[in-house]
Design an enzyme around this catalytic site. Structure first.
Site, PDB file in Angstrom:
ATOM      1  N   HIS A 171     -11.422  15.246 -38.129  1.00 19.48           N
ATOM      2  CA  HIS A 171     -12.406  14.740 -36.745  1.00 19.48           C
ATOM      3  C   HIS A 171     -13.876  14.637 -37.579  1.00 19.48           C
ATOM      4  O   HIS A 171     -14.688  13.815 -37.296  1.00 19.48           O
ATOM      5  CB  HIS A 171     -12.335  15.512 -35.754  1.00 19.48           C
ATOM      6  CG  HIS A 171     -13.343  15.342 -34.602  1.00 19.48           C
ATOM      7  ND1 HIS A 171     -13.025  14.391 -33.464  1.00 19.48           N
ATOM      8  CD2 HIS A 171     -14.538  15.543 -34.447  1.00 19.48           C
ATOM      9  CE1 HIS A 171     -13.862  14.381 -32.876  1.00 19.48           C
ATOM     10  NE2 HIS A 171     -15.035  15.038 -33.117  1.00 19.48           N
ATOM     11  N   GLU A 172     -14.076  15.878 -38.169  1.00 19.41           N
ATOM     12  CA  GLU A 172     -15.345  16.071 -38.709  1.00 19.41           C
ATOM     13  C   GLU A 172     -16.020  15.065 -40.003  1.00 19.41           C
ATOM     14  O   GLU A 172     -16.778  14.495 -39.907  1.00 19.41           O
ATOM     15  CB  GLU A 172     -15.785  17.512 -39.081  1.00 19.41           C
ATOM     16  CG  GLU A 172     -15.711  18.543 -37.703  1.00 19.41           C
ATOM     17  CD  GLU A 172     -16.672  18.109 -36.763  1.00 19.41           C
ATOM     18  OE1 GLU A 172     -17.312  17.325 -36.889  1.00 19.41           O
ATOM     19  OE2 GLU A 172     -16.100  18.301 -35.556  1.00 19.41           O
ATOM     20  N   HIS A 175     -16.820  11.752 -38.585  1.00 20.70           N
ATOM     21  CA  HIS A 175     -18.375  11.740 -38.398  1.00 20.70           C
ATOM     22  C   HIS A 175     -19.182  11.484 -39.545  1.00 20.70           C
ATOM     23  O   HIS A 175     -20.201  10.672 -39.483  1.00 20.70           O
ATOM     24  CB  HIS A 175     -18.847  12.991 -37.642  1.00 20.70           C
ATOM     25  CG  HIS A 175     -18.388  13.104 -36.200  1.00 20.70           C
ATOM     26  ND1 HIS A 175     -18.557  12.123 -35.317  1.00 20.70           N
ATOM     27  CD2 HIS A 175     -17.802  14.164 -35.378  1.00 20.70           C
ATOM     28  CE1 HIS A 175     -17.890  12.562 -34.040  1.00 20.70           C
ATOM     29  NE2 HIS A 175     -17.610  14.016 -34.203  1.00 20.70           N
ATOM     30  N   GLU A 246     -17.196  10.227 -30.332  1.00 21.27           N
ATOM     31  CA  GLU A 246     -16.258  11.107 -30.222  1.00 21.27           C
ATOM     32  C   GLU A 246     -14.855  10.472 -30.251  1.00 21.27           C
ATOM     33  O   GLU A 246     -13.864  10.973 -31.095  1.00 21.27           O
ATOM     34  CB  GLU A 246     -16.667  12.145 -29.256  1.00 21.27           C
ATOM     35  CG  GLU A 246     -17.474  13.025 -29.280  1.00 21.27           C
ATOM     36  CD  GLU A 246     -17.432  13.895 -30.599  1.00 21.27           C
ATOM     37  OE1 GLU A 246     -16.227  14.379 -30.775  1.00 21.27           O
ATOM     38  OE2 GLU A 246     -18.529  14.186 -31.309  1.00 21.27           O
TER      39      GLU A 246
END
Length: 353
Positions: A171-172, A175, A246
């Site tokens: 997930h990070e 980003h 997100e």
């Protein structure tokens, strides 16, 4: 989870929201000009004799000053946030470099960062740990891949299985790869510029000061109203952009790990922590969008939230509502890390079910 479809939807919605943000700035300029013109008209009608005449270059100067505050505030705030790169910002949030030597959990975390760099085709970021935070959380920082950082909390290391920690790191990585941190920092700067315009009006509007001319107070009130409305609209749009990013990062995490239970398990365990009232390390509102899950309290309304509700994110991952998971980490073999999927392309119709 139809992650390719969700990625396209999130990117498209982000583009529309950014266009709406630009439109907000344009409308703010028009609102400031209209408010100042109205204040000047009232001044001529009540305190000044004669007919209304606008000073030379009245609207041009108003427009220039408004853009100066908005764009100048954007530049000042983004410059401040960019000092020292991702490592400096992570250290300000309480993170330190991961120490894999002699620490099994941090070694596992560093291994996952290495694997995910290969899987996502993103340059390996620096691995860091927020050792004093027992809540399950993480964040990515850095203006580009060269100074990027991925940090996880001690609670994430303690309570997550390898599969779950892999979903969190993925997930990070999204980003970083999608440039979300840089985008959000720029939006933070723009909102700061809108707030500066409000502060300028607040300075002019001091009705309790006797030596202030009533005209200046009226002009200040007009700028305050226009600036406040612009700040509210900008803050709401900033939060909306953050929520879409997100969703995009969630979809990317499922794509890269080929597992719903990775990130899905993380979010369900965070639900458990919230129900049990586990204390998490509070951070300022400026960096709430960087976290996996925001921990800011006292929200005014849902459209100011920087993250979608946990239940919504879980439902998008699994296609149905699922409840919390126990925090205890299952016994698992760590000697041989599971294979990580190779980089993929957006093959039409591919669906993880």
């Amino acid at each position: 989870m139809r992650f390719f479809e969700f990625q396209r939807e999130a990117r498209g919605e982000t583009t529309r929201l950014l266009m709406a943000f630009a439109l907000t700035v344009v409308l703010l300029v028009l609102a400031v000009n209209a408010a100042l013109a109205l204040a000047l008209w009232l001044s001529f009608g009540i305190w000044m004799p004669g007919s209304l005449t606008f000073p030379r270059h009245f609207f041009q100067v108003n427009t220039a000053v408004t853009l100066l505050f908005v764009l100048g505030g954007w530049w000042v705030e983004t410059s401040r946030l960019s000092e020292g790169g991702g490592v400096r910002l992570a250290e300000q949030l309480g993170a330190r470099p991961a120490q894999p030597s002699g620490n099994f959990d941090e070694q596992r975390f560093c291994n996952i960062v290495d694997e995910m760099a290969i899987s996502s085709n993103v340059k390996r970021p620096k691995a860091m740990v927020v050792a004093r935070d027992q809540g399950i959380n993480a964040f990515a920082a850095g203006w580009n891949e060269d100074d990027a950082v991925v940090a996880v909390t001690q609670g994430a290391l303690d309570h997550l299985t390898r599969e779950e920690l892999q979903g969190l790191v993925a997930h990070e990585f999204s980003h970083i790869g999608e440039g979300d941190t840089r985008l959000n920092m720029r939006l933070v700067g723009m909102v700061f510029g809108l707030e500066m315009l409000y502060r300028m009006g607040e300075t002019l509007f001091e009705p309790d000061t006797r030596d202030r001319r009533m005209v200046a107070a009226l002009l200040g009130l007009a700028i305050m109203v226009a600036g406040w409305l612009g700040w509210v609209a900008g803050h709401a749009l900033q939060a909306a952009v953050s929520r879409q990013r997100e969703h995009l990062a969630d979809a990317r995490a499922v794509q890269w790990t080929r597992s719903r239970d990775g990130l899905g398990g993380v979010l369900r365990k965070i639900l458990t922590q919230q129900k049990e009232g586990v204390e998490t390390r509070a951070v300022g509102s400026v960096v709430q969008h960087m976290l996996l899950v925001a921990n800011e309290s006292g929200k005014v309304a849902g459209w100011f939230d920087s993250h979608p509700p946990l239940t919504e994110r879980i439902r998008r991952i699994y296609g149905r509502n699922l409840g919390p998971l126990p925090l205890q980490r299952e016994t698992e073999s760590e000697s041989a890390p599971p294979a990580v999927a190779a980089p993929t392309t957006d093959a039409p119709g591919w669906t993880l079910v």
